[in-house]
Design a protein around this motif. Sequence first.
Motif, PDB file in Angstrom:
ATOM      1  N   GLU A  95      -6.637  -5.312   9.665  1.00  0.00           N
ATOM      2  CA  GLU A  95      -7.363  -4.590   8.617  1.00  0.00           C
ATOM      3  C   GLU A  95      -6.626  -3.301   8.282  1.00  0.00           C
ATOM      4  O   GLU A  95      -6.057  -2.648   9.164  1.00  0.00           O
ATOM      5  N   ASN A  96      -6.634  -2.949   7.013  1.00  0.00           N
ATOM      6  CA  ASN A  96      -6.012  -1.686   6.591  1.00  0.00           C
ATOM      7  C   ASN A  96      -6.810  -1.076   5.443  1.00  0.00           C
ATOM      8  O   ASN A  96      -7.513  -1.789   4.700  1.00  0.00           O
ATOM      9  N   ASN A  97      -6.718   0.257   5.316  1.00  0.00           N
ATOM     10  CA  ASN A  97      -7.338   0.907   4.169  1.00  0.00           C
ATOM     11  C   ASN A  97      -6.581   0.523   2.907  1.00  0.00           C
ATOM     12  O   ASN A  97      -5.360   0.466   2.890  1.00  0.00           O
ATOM     13  N   PHE A  98      -7.318   0.222   1.854  1.00  0.00           N
ATOM     14  CA  PHE A  98      -6.755  -0.349   0.632  1.00  0.00           C
ATOM     15  C   PHE A  98      -6.372   0.768  -0.341  1.00  0.00           C
ATOM     16  O   PHE A  98      -7.222   1.441  -0.905  1.00  0.00           O
ATOM     17  N   HIS A 100     -12.311  -0.301  -0.489  1.00  0.00           N
ATOM     18  CA  HIS A 100     -11.424   0.608   0.235  1.00  0.00           C
ATOM     19  C   HIS A 100     -10.790  -0.018   1.473  1.00  0.00           C
ATOM     20  O   HIS A 100     -10.224   0.706   2.301  1.00  0.00           O
ATOM     21  N   ARG A 101     -10.885  -1.317   1.635  1.00  0.00           N
ATOM     22  CA  ARG A 101     -10.258  -1.932   2.800  1.00  0.00           C
ATOM     23  C   ARG A 101      -9.903  -3.382   2.499  1.00  0.00           C
ATOM     24  O   ARG A 101     -10.524  -4.040   1.665  1.00  0.00           O
ATOM     25  N   ASN A 146       0.822  -1.203   0.000  1.00  0.00           N
ATOM     26  CA  ASN A 146       0.000   0.000   0.000  1.00  0.00           C
ATOM     27  C   ASN A 146       0.859   1.257   0.000  1.00  0.00           C
ATOM     28  O   ASN A 146       1.976   1.264   0.539  1.00  0.00           O
ATOM     29  N   GLU A 204     -11.450  -8.677   0.658  1.00  0.00           N
ATOM     30  CA  GLU A 204     -10.936  -7.503  -0.055  1.00  0.00           C
ATOM     31  C   GLU A 204     -12.115  -6.732  -0.622  1.00  0.00           C
ATOM     32  O   GLU A 204     -12.856  -7.243  -1.469  1.00  0.00           O
ATOM     33  N   MET A 214      -8.903  -7.014   4.715  1.00  0.00           N
ATOM     34  CA  MET A 214      -8.976  -7.570   6.060  1.00  0.00           C
ATOM     35  C   MET A 214      -8.688  -9.059   6.035  1.00  0.00           C
ATOM     36  O   MET A 214      -9.103  -9.775   5.125  1.00  0.00           O
TER      37      MET A 214
END
Length: 346
Positions: free
Chosen positions: A297-300, A336-337, A275, A333, A339
């Motif tokens: 989890e992260n913002n994609f 916008h995220r 990212n 997936e 996980m």
Amino acid sequence: MKFWSNKYLLIINAIALVVAFLTHSPEIIALSNTSAEGMIFPDMHWTDVGSEVCFTYLSLCLLFFLNERLLGFRNVRVEMGWKKLLISFVGVWVGSNLLGKGFVFLHHHLDIPAIDSMLHHYLHPFRDFLSSVVVTGSSFLMYQNERSNQVQLENQQLRTENIANQYEALKSQLNPHMLFNSLNTLSMLIRESSGKAQEYLQELSRVLRYTLQDNGSHSVTLREEMDFVHSYIYLLQMRYEDNLFFDIVVEPEMYTKKLPPMAVQMLVENAVKHNEISRRKSLTVKIKAAGGKVTVENNFQPRLNGAGGTGIGLNNLAKRYRLLYRQEITVREEQHRFMVELPLMD
């Protein structure tokens, strides 16, 4: 599987053939002794004995087949408790009795050769019991043997996967690029603040020590993993500063749960590797452990100039979970995220 399609069939045919001859050994012996023939089994001929042996052999093969199909003795994933063994024993006994009555019916109506001696008929209940013991006992012993072989195979696969995991971890943690970034950061800290440099060096040593340690167990507690992750996060935040954020929430009772070593760290590493992290687009990684699972989890926001991930790390982690715990990881997936959920084990 080759074992079941070849060796299994050979074994049950051999057992059925041997038992068929053994159960009819009194008739065979009597038939060989002409002086006793008329006294014990009158009017008996070789065709009668041969027909009885063939019937017993075919009956045992059929009972083996039905026992395996209905109760799953060839499926090593199925637990074989005493209840299933009892059902198998009674079922084979009843089946053997019904097949015997069917053979008698065919003998009387279609003139199929058979022994008509009263003593022979008295032996039928004993032979039905013996068939139940042989079929159920042999099926269970072959099931136990195959299950033992499967466990050994999975242990070998697990050792192979563990070696592959250690190799991937070493390749990702100790590659020249990572060492260059770490040493470059350390160099800047030495010029700016010797105190921060000492702290950075301490955390770097913890990361390297955890990565290189010979972990005899295939599992670690979440507390051990999170101690390592905190050190790894410290190195990342010193590099990316205010462009990388972490939100970590762990319920206290989750710390004693277990998972594969470097599982959470690998997910954090993936988030940073794939990212964009900049002043224009900061990255937030959330780690939550609750309800028997840990979620990363992260913002994609994929890197514009970076190659897509190969998925080797996630595939390796999924295989370790299957081999260790017979559990699956969850990967989601969305627009916008991104996980990943990892089950935590007792």
